[in-house]
Motif scaffolding. Sequence first.
Motif, PDB file in Angstrom:
ATOM      1  N   THR A  68      -6.767 -13.435  12.301  1.00  0.00           N
ATOM      2  CA  THR A  68      -6.996 -13.067  11.155  1.00  0.00           C
ATOM      3  C   THR A  68      -8.448 -12.902  11.145  1.00  0.00           C
ATOM      4  O   THR A  68      -9.406 -13.664  11.423  1.00  0.00           O
ATOM      5  N   GLY A  69      -8.815 -11.873  10.372  1.00  0.00           N
ATOM      6  CA  GLY A  69     -10.362 -11.380  10.298  1.00  0.00           C
ATOM      7  C   GLY A  69     -10.733 -11.761   8.810  1.00  0.00           C
ATOM      8  O   GLY A  69      -9.908 -12.084   7.908  1.00  0.00           O
ATOM      9  N   ILE A  70     -12.030 -11.943   8.476  1.00  0.00           N
ATOM     10  CA  ILE A  70     -12.636 -12.185   7.114  1.00  0.00           C
ATOM     11  C   ILE A  70     -12.349 -11.048   6.277  1.00  0.00           C
ATOM     12  O   ILE A  70     -11.808 -11.399   5.070  1.00  0.00           O
ATOM     13  N   ARG A  71     -12.194  -9.863   6.646  1.00  0.00           N
ATOM     14  CA  ARG A  71     -11.817  -8.605   5.898  1.00  0.00           C
ATOM     15  C   ARG A  71     -10.489  -8.854   5.492  1.00  0.00           C
ATOM     16  O   ARG A  71     -10.076  -8.526   4.124  1.00  0.00           O
ATOM     17  N   ASP A  72      -9.651  -9.220   6.355  1.00  0.00           N
ATOM     18  CA  ASP A  72      -8.195  -9.426   6.180  1.00  0.00           C
ATOM     19  C   ASP A  72      -7.937 -10.396   4.787  1.00  0.00           C
ATOM     20  O   ASP A  72      -7.026 -10.259   4.032  1.00  0.00           O
ATOM     21  N   ILE A  73      -8.693 -11.463   4.943  1.00  0.00           N
ATOM     22  CA  ILE A  73      -8.524 -12.818   3.753  1.00  0.00           C
ATOM     23  C   ILE A  73      -9.088 -11.792   2.610  1.00  0.00           C
ATOM     24  O   ILE A  73      -8.296 -12.075   1.452  1.00  0.00           O
ATOM     25  N   ALA A  74     -10.101 -11.279   2.693  1.00  0.00           N
ATOM     26  CA  ALA A  74     -10.465 -10.668   1.227  1.00  0.00           C
ATOM     27  C   ALA A  74      -9.440  -9.544   0.719  1.00  0.00           C
ATOM     28  O   ALA A  74      -9.472  -9.543  -0.431  1.00  0.00           O
ATOM     29  N   GLU A  75      -9.071  -8.596   1.469  1.00  0.00           N
ATOM     30  CA  GLU A  75      -8.340  -7.698   1.207  1.00  0.00           C
ATOM     31  C   GLU A  75      -6.911  -8.089   0.597  1.00  0.00           C
ATOM     32  O   GLU A  75      -6.381  -7.965  -0.550  1.00  0.00           O
ATOM     33  N   THR A  76      -6.363  -9.253   1.274  1.00  0.00           N
ATOM     34  CA  THR A  76      -5.081  -9.723   0.897  1.00  0.00           C
ATOM     35  C   THR A  76      -5.495 -10.703  -0.397  1.00  0.00           C
ATOM     36  O   THR A  76      -4.353 -10.657  -1.408  1.00  0.00           O
ATOM     37  N   ALA A  77      -6.716 -11.152  -0.947  1.00  0.00           N
ATOM     38  CA  ALA A  77      -6.911 -11.759  -1.959  1.00  0.00           C
ATOM     39  C   ALA A  77      -7.257 -10.704  -2.988  1.00  0.00           C
ATOM     40  O   ALA A  77      -7.210 -11.209  -4.191  1.00  0.00           O
ATOM     41  N   GLY A  78      -7.537  -9.501  -2.796  1.00  0.00           N
ATOM     42  CA  GLY A  78      -7.959  -8.626  -3.653  1.00  0.00           C
ATOM     43  C   GLY A  78      -9.021  -8.916  -4.366  1.00  0.00           C
ATOM     44  O   GLY A  78      -9.579  -8.603  -5.364  1.00  0.00           O
ATOM     45  N   VAL A  79     -10.091  -9.333  -3.199  1.00  0.00           N
ATOM     46  CA  VAL A  79     -11.612  -9.591  -3.449  1.00  0.00           C
ATOM     47  C   VAL A  79     -12.462  -8.803  -2.483  1.00  0.00           C
ATOM     48  O   VAL A  79     -12.167  -8.590  -1.449  1.00  0.00           O
ATOM     49  N   ALA A  80     -13.373  -8.190  -3.100  1.00  0.00           N
ATOM     50  CA  ALA A  80     -14.331  -7.552  -2.257  1.00  0.00           C
ATOM     51  C   ALA A  80     -14.842  -8.364  -1.175  1.00  0.00           C
ATOM     52  O   ALA A  80     -15.208  -9.453  -1.333  1.00  0.00           O
ATOM     53  N   VAL A  81     -15.222  -7.849  -0.026  1.00  0.00           N
ATOM     54  CA  VAL A  81     -15.753  -8.687   0.959  1.00  0.00           C
ATOM     55  C   VAL A  81     -17.044  -9.145   0.631  1.00  0.00           C
ATOM     56  O   VAL A  81     -17.395 -10.380   1.066  1.00  0.00           O
ATOM     57  N   SER A  82     -17.943  -8.334  -0.008  1.00  0.00           N
ATOM     58  CA  SER A  82     -19.242  -8.785  -0.368  1.00  0.00           C
ATOM     59  C   SER A  82     -19.144  -9.970  -1.335  1.00  0.00           C
ATOM     60  O   SER A  82     -20.067 -10.878  -1.350  1.00  0.00           O
ATOM     61  N   GLY A  83     -18.198 -10.049  -2.354  1.00  0.00           N
ATOM     62  CA  GLY A  83     -17.710 -11.054  -3.124  1.00  0.00           C
ATOM     63  C   GLY A  83     -17.204 -12.328  -2.671  1.00  0.00           C
ATOM     64  O   GLY A  83     -17.770 -13.456  -2.993  1.00  0.00           O
ATOM     65  N   MET A  84     -16.668 -12.163  -1.197  1.00  0.00           N
ATOM     66  CA  MET A  84     -16.078 -13.350  -0.635  1.00  0.00           C
ATOM     67  C   MET A  84     -17.233 -14.314  -0.253  1.00  0.00           C
ATOM     68  O   MET A  84     -17.172 -15.337  -0.327  1.00  0.00           O
ATOM     69  N   TYR A  85     -18.444 -13.600   0.257  1.00  0.00           N
ATOM     70  CA  TYR A  85     -19.377 -14.478   0.700  1.00  0.00           C
ATOM     71  C   TYR A  85     -20.072 -15.436   0.004  1.00  0.00           C
ATOM     72  O   TYR A  85     -20.751 -16.236   0.366  1.00  0.00           O
TER      73      TYR A  85
END
Length: 250
Positions: A50-67
């Motif tokens: 699992t990648g960090i981008r996978d988590i963000a995309e699955t949650a419907g959240v921008a990667v920049s916002g996830m940080y």
Amino acid sequence: MATTNQPGGQRTSGGRMKAKSSRRARSVRTELQLLRAACWLFSERGFHGTGIRDIAETAGVAVSGMYYYAASKDEMLEAVTRRVMDLLMSSSEETLRDIDDPAERLVVLMAVHVAFHARNPRAAKVADHEFQALTGDAREGIQQLRDAYEGVWAETLRAGVRDGVFQDRGSVARLALLQMATGIAHWYRPDGELSIPQLCERFGDMALSLMGASRAGRLLQVHDLTMPDPDLLLERVELSIEPRNEPSHT
């Protein structure tokens, strides 16, 4: 005292409070979305798959916002695992309150462990297996939580041996009991043969049998003891980050 809206668009203190409250609510919802997504993906693909981008995309959240919520997927794994261990400990302590008899304590511990793993299978699998991918202080912190939880089981078994209620099976008994119930996360289905309360009773009987639990020469069974209220037990083991359905953004 809150002021009223003024001409020219001046904001009131009440408006600012409502705005802050709204932002906090959105923040909590976003955090839950991310943790549920991480939980789903870690249980499906494993931590390393699992990648960090996978988590963000699955949650419907921008990667920049996830940080804003986590600097890495390691932090997401730690957060999932910590919530699992915190709830297991708190629900066990709540349900054990005012219960001194070792046999009843064992039945209660087993019921909590069984109900948790049956009701939260994905989070349970992540905490039971994927936590090993953690390193450093995060790994040490989670291990301390696991040791504290297992310590409650160990003391219950020791007390039963001291009281002459249990046979002394050594530390392997604790490991066997925990592992026996942990497997439920892999095979239990809500539409299967047994409900969760029935499953708790079956596993309670097996736990008593494994420990050779007896009084006055008679083997003990769950129906000889007091079981926790099923509705209250299920309420206590309800984990907010458990994904009840596949995230819609996968």
